[in-house]
Design a protein around this motif. Structure first.
Motif, PDB file in Angstrom:
ATOM      1  N   ALA A   1       0.837  -1.202   0.000  1.00 21.02           N
ATOM      2  CA  ALA A   1       0.000   0.000   0.000  1.00 21.02           C
ATOM      3  C   ALA A   1       0.873   1.252   0.000  1.00 21.02           C
ATOM      4  N   ALA A   2       1.985   1.218   0.736  1.00 22.58           N
ATOM      5  CA  ALA A   2       2.889   2.377   0.757  1.00 22.58           C
ATOM      6  C   ALA A   2       3.473   2.626  -0.632  1.00 22.58           C
ATOM      7  N   GLY A   3       3.814   1.557  -1.354  1.00 23.40           N
ATOM      8  CA  GLY A   3       4.318   1.700  -2.725  1.00 23.40           C
ATOM      9  C   GLY A   3       3.272   2.344  -3.632  1.00 23.40           C
ATOM     10  N   PHE A   4       2.042   1.915  -3.450  1.00 30.71           N
ATOM     11  CA  PHE A   4       0.934   2.503  -4.226  1.00 30.71           C
ATOM     12  C   PHE A   4       0.840   3.999  -3.959  1.00 30.71           C
ATOM     13  N   TYR A   5       0.912   4.388  -2.695  1.00 32.33           N
ATOM     14  CA  TYR A   5       0.844   5.824  -2.369  1.00 32.33           C
ATOM     15  C   TYR A   5       2.043   6.576  -2.929  1.00 32.33           C
ATOM     16  N   ARG A   6       3.225   5.963  -2.821  1.00 27.62           N
ATOM     17  CA  ARG A   6       4.416   6.634  -3.370  1.00 27.62           C
ATOM     18  C   ARG A   6       4.288   6.847  -4.879  1.00 27.62           C
ATOM     19  N   ALA A   7       3.584   5.945  -5.543  1.00 24.84           N
ATOM     20  CA  ALA A   7       3.416   6.090  -7.002  1.00 24.84           C
ATOM     21  C   ALA A   7       2.743   7.409  -7.362  1.00 24.84           C
ATOM     22  N   PHE A   8       1.885   7.902  -6.462  1.00 28.88           N
ATOM     23  CA  PHE A   8       1.209   9.180  -6.730  1.00 28.88           C
ATOM     24  C   PHE A   8       2.167  10.366  -6.675  1.00 28.88           C
ATOM     25  N   ASP A   9       3.357  10.176  -6.093  1.00 34.49           N
ATOM     26  CA  ASP A   9       4.353  11.254  -6.113  1.00 34.49           C
ATOM     27  C   ASP A   9       4.897  11.488  -7.523  1.00 34.49           C
ATOM     28  N   HIS A  10       4.777  10.473  -8.391  1.00 37.77           N
ATOM     29  CA  HIS A  10       5.437  10.553  -9.701  1.00 37.77           C
ATOM     30  C   HIS A  10       4.560  11.161 -10.778  1.00 37.77           C
ATOM     31  N   VAL A  11       3.269  11.228 -10.553  1.00 33.83           N
ATOM     32  CA  VAL A  11       2.376  11.646 -11.645  1.00 33.83           C
ATOM     33  C   VAL A  11       1.060  12.148 -11.063  1.00 33.83           C
ATOM     34  N   ASP A  12       0.475  13.121 -11.725  1.00 36.90           N
ATOM     35  CA  ASP A  12      -0.854  13.592 -11.327  1.00 36.90           C
ATOM     36  C   ASP A  12      -1.911  12.646 -11.875  1.00 36.90           C
ATOM     37  N   VAL A  13      -2.685  12.070 -10.979  1.00 35.10           N
ATOM     38  CA  VAL A  13      -3.749  11.155 -11.380  1.00 35.10           C
ATOM     39  C   VAL A  13      -5.059  11.778 -10.928  1.00 35.10           C
ATOM     40  N   PHE A  14      -6.061  11.758 -11.815  1.00 29.08           N
ATOM     41  CA  PHE A  14      -7.334  12.301 -11.389  1.00 29.08           C
ATOM     42  C   PHE A  14      -8.021  11.303 -10.471  1.00 29.08           C
ATOM     43  N   VAL A  15      -8.319  11.736  -9.248  1.00 30.46           N
ATOM     44  CA  VAL A  15      -9.125  10.905  -8.341  1.00 30.46           C
ATOM     45  C   VAL A  15     -10.111  11.809  -7.616  1.00 30.46           C
TER      46      VAL A  15
ATOM     47  N   ARG B   1      -2.222  12.698  -1.383  1.00 30.90           N
ATOM     48  CA  ARG B   1      -1.134  13.066  -0.468  1.00 30.90           C
ATOM     49  C   ARG B   1       0.153  12.309  -0.804  1.00 30.90           C
ATOM     50  N   GLY B   2       0.025  11.265  -1.616  1.00 30.25           N
ATOM     51  CA  GLY B   2       1.208  10.497  -2.000  1.00 30.25           C
ATOM     52  C   GLY B   2       1.916   9.938  -0.788  1.00 30.25           C
ATOM     53  N   SER B   3       3.257  10.003  -0.801  1.00 32.85           N
ATOM     54  CA  SER B   3       4.036   9.376   0.267  1.00 32.85           C
ATOM     55  C   SER B   3       3.786  10.042   1.626  1.00 32.85           C
ATOM     56  N   ASP B   4       3.263  11.295   1.630  1.00 33.74           N
ATOM     57  CA  ASP B   4       2.948  11.942   2.911  1.00 33.74           C
ATOM     58  C   ASP B   4       1.921  11.161   3.718  1.00 33.74           C
ATOM     59  N   ALA B   5       1.111  10.359   3.017  1.00 36.03           N
ATOM     60  CA  ALA B   5       0.066   9.615   3.723  1.00 36.03           C
ATOM     61  C   ALA B   5       0.573   8.300   4.305  1.00 36.03           C
ATOM     62  N   VAL B   6       1.827   7.942   3.984  1.00 36.21           N
ATOM     63  CA  VAL B   6       2.304   6.611   4.374  1.00 36.21           C
ATOM     64  C   VAL B   6       2.282   6.393   5.896  1.00 36.21           C
ATOM     65  N   PRO B   7       2.704   7.376   6.717  1.00 36.75           N
ATOM     66  CA  PRO B   7       2.626   7.136   8.181  1.00 36.75           C
ATOM     67  C   PRO B   7       1.191   6.845   8.639  1.00 36.75           C
ATOM     68  N   ASP B   8       0.210   7.581   8.118  1.00 29.64           N
ATOM     69  CA  ASP B   8      -1.189   7.329   8.498  1.00 29.64           C
ATOM     70  C   ASP B   8      -1.630   5.934   8.052  1.00 29.64           C
ATOM     71  N   LEU B   9      -1.160   5.572   6.873  1.00 32.53           N
ATOM     72  CA  LEU B   9      -1.476   4.257   6.320  1.00 32.53           C
ATOM     73  C   LEU B   9      -0.929   3.157   7.227  1.00 32.53           C
ATOM     74  N   GLU B  10       0.319   3.351   7.645  1.00 29.11           N
ATOM     75  CA  GLU B  10       0.959   2.330   8.483  1.00 29.11           C
ATOM     76  C   GLU B  10       0.272   2.239   9.843  1.00 29.11           C
ATOM     77  N   GLU B  11      -0.134   3.415  10.337  1.00 30.85           N
ATOM     78  CA  GLU B  11      -0.822   3.426  11.631  1.00 30.85           C
ATOM     79  C   GLU B  11      -2.108   2.612  11.565  1.00 30.85           C
ATOM     80  N   ARG B  12      -2.833   2.748  10.454  1.00 31.21           N
ATOM     81  CA  ARG B  12      -4.085   1.996  10.329  1.00 31.21           C
ATOM     82  C   ARG B  12      -3.880   0.552   9.889  1.00 31.21           C
ATOM     83  N   GLY B  13      -2.669   0.256   9.406  1.00 32.84           N
ATOM     84  CA  GLY B  13      -2.350  -1.133   9.044  1.00 32.84           C
ATOM     85  C   GLY B  13      -3.139  -1.661   7.856  1.00 32.84           C
ATOM     86  N   LEU B  14      -3.312  -0.805   6.865  1.00 29.81           N
ATOM     87  CA  LEU B  14      -4.097  -1.246   5.709  1.00 29.81           C
ATOM     88  C   LEU B  14      -3.193  -1.825   4.627  1.00 29.81           C
ATOM     89  N   SER B  15      -3.588  -2.976   4.113  1.00 30.35           N
ATOM     90  CA  SER B  15      -2.874  -3.549   2.957  1.00 30.35           C
ATOM     91  C   SER B  15      -3.325  -2.828   1.689  1.00 30.35           C
TER      92      SER B  15
END
Lengths: 283, 283
Positions: B114-128, B142-156
């Motif tokens: 999931a962290a890799g997926f979020y980091r991917a958003f750092d590389h390109v603007d995707v419409f969501v 938020r891209g990689s900025d969201a990774v700590p929150d992601l890890e805290e919630r433990g989401l795959s």
């Protein structure tokens, strides 16, 4: 930053996408048994050979591998000539791609490289003209069967291509420091707009300068001259910009008559690679 | 015999070549700032990530690398959604690509993926679209900025995509055993003719079945429904074969209005991969 092999693969894809490229498969046209998708598949599977060239493998091995991959599709020969230009160019790309660097690569080719070139003909049917009388044993259409004769005569790949150069403008690049490939790159860089449009304009400019040798070998020199005269006229009128319908009509006419200036397309692919690698164009 | 990564690269190329693919870049159409050549370059440079997936690398790493490469061209986001389908499919391809195999791959994804997926958003603007209220901290933008929150919630990665599935038909594939990807593959195999024509027909059939979620998110559900109703009507009349001009007109209209059913194109790319990998189609 793309690698030289990636730039070569992209050059193959941009070449086939360029439209109109009169007489060739392009973004708008398929030939009867040779379709756009065959070129896409050819570009995908040529990559292993291009990566060999990038890593400094012998030119003959890299070329044979690229052709073997390219041939894994149902259209037959799609990019044999393009690969014969791209493999030495990729090999020469580091640290700086110059005419001198690629001349050094081709000058250093060996008899083993020539054997790889002959073996490549085992993988795909390529249209070539009859060889001169003293070269019958070395007819490339014999493929790997000709390798013992080749070894006996001790010819390098450059030696073989020097003998093919009169009448084959892909081979001629090997003997001229890839002059027209570098010229095509300069023109691609100097043009503006989407690369697929620049590709079409540069194709027309090259076809306007010299009769296509594939057309000459297949259909005779008169037909090749006629095609070049029409291209010269359209190019002089800057028809790609001012009269696009006239170029489209020329393209449709050549496709209908089965006249395929494939050598000129090969030179465009080489030019695209040089321009990508030098930063003259970017996608 | 091509590798799974090569089949995935070819699927990306065949997808963009398929025409008419109403509202999308195709062999005949560019959008205003997003051109055919951007997709070619995206397919070339996504390959390293696809090869990582083939070698069994973690899905998140392979996806991030594929997106990072894909984004090295001037058009912006070309194939983000396609890669989100292709990466797990490539990973599941050996020994046999089945819905069960790819379900296993996505079920085994981790928080790191999931962290890799979020980091991917750092590389390109995707419409969501905006996230639901309880997911704001996990807004993918938020891209990689969201990774700590992601890890805290433990989401795959599967957990993340399950939360996106209502309203995103790429994410939905992850939760349904890639149902529509396999359906698309069956249709591609059952059709006849050049792959680029089959691709266009299957695109229309998928668009006829469900409103495109990218269109719904960008332009509203009414527009998405209108597009699907028109596709349904054309598909019912087998217009790709019987009234090609009507489909071309539909395509031109969507391009002119800036309506881009990109999710449906992503599903077609996934279907092309499954069909190539299973031998249902070959080029």
């Amino acid at each position: 930053m793309k690698t030289p092999a990636q730039h070569a693969q992209l050059a193959l894809l941009l070449e086939v996408a360029g439209t109109p490229k009169p007489g060739n498969v392009d973004r708008r046209r398929d030939l009867e048994d040779l379709w756009f998708e065959h070129f896409l598949a050819g570009a995908v599977a040529a990559m292993e050979g291009l990566e060999l060239a990038e890593r400094g493998a012998p030119i003959g091995d890299a070329f044979e591998r690229a052709v073997e991959g390219m041939a894994e599709q149902g259209g037959g020969n799609t990019q044999f000539g393009s690969l014969l230009l791209l493999v030495p160019l990729v090999s020469a790309a580091r640290p700086d791609l110059t005419p001198t660097a690629v001349e050094r690569v081709v000058t250093e080719t060996t008899v083993d490289d020539a054997a790889g070139f002959y073996r490549a003909f085992d993988h795909v049917d390529v249209f070539v003209d009859d060889p001169p009388d003293d070269m019958e044993a070395l007819d490339v259409r014999r493929g790997s069967d000709a390798v013992p004769d080749l070894e006996e005569r001790g010819l390098s790949l450059l030696d073989v291509l020097e003998r093919s150069a009169p009448g084959d403008d892909v081979a001629r690049e090997w003997t001229t420091g890839f002059e027209r490939s570098f010229t095509a790159a300069d023109r691609l860089a100097a043009a503006s707009g989407p690369i697929v449009d620049r590709t079409a304009a540069v194709f027309l400019s090259l076809l306007a300068e010299r009769p296509d040798t594939l057309v000459a070998n297949r259909r005779g020199e008169d037909v090749a001259r006629e095609v070049t005269e029409r291209a010269r006229d359209l190019h002089a009128r800057e028809a790609n910009e001012t009269e696009p319908d006239a170029v489209e009509a020329f393209a449709d006419d050549l496709v209908a008559r089965g006249i395929n200036p494939g050598t000129t397309a090969d030179l465009v692919a080489a030019g695209l690679f040089v321009a990508l690698e030098s930063g003259g164009i970017e996608v």
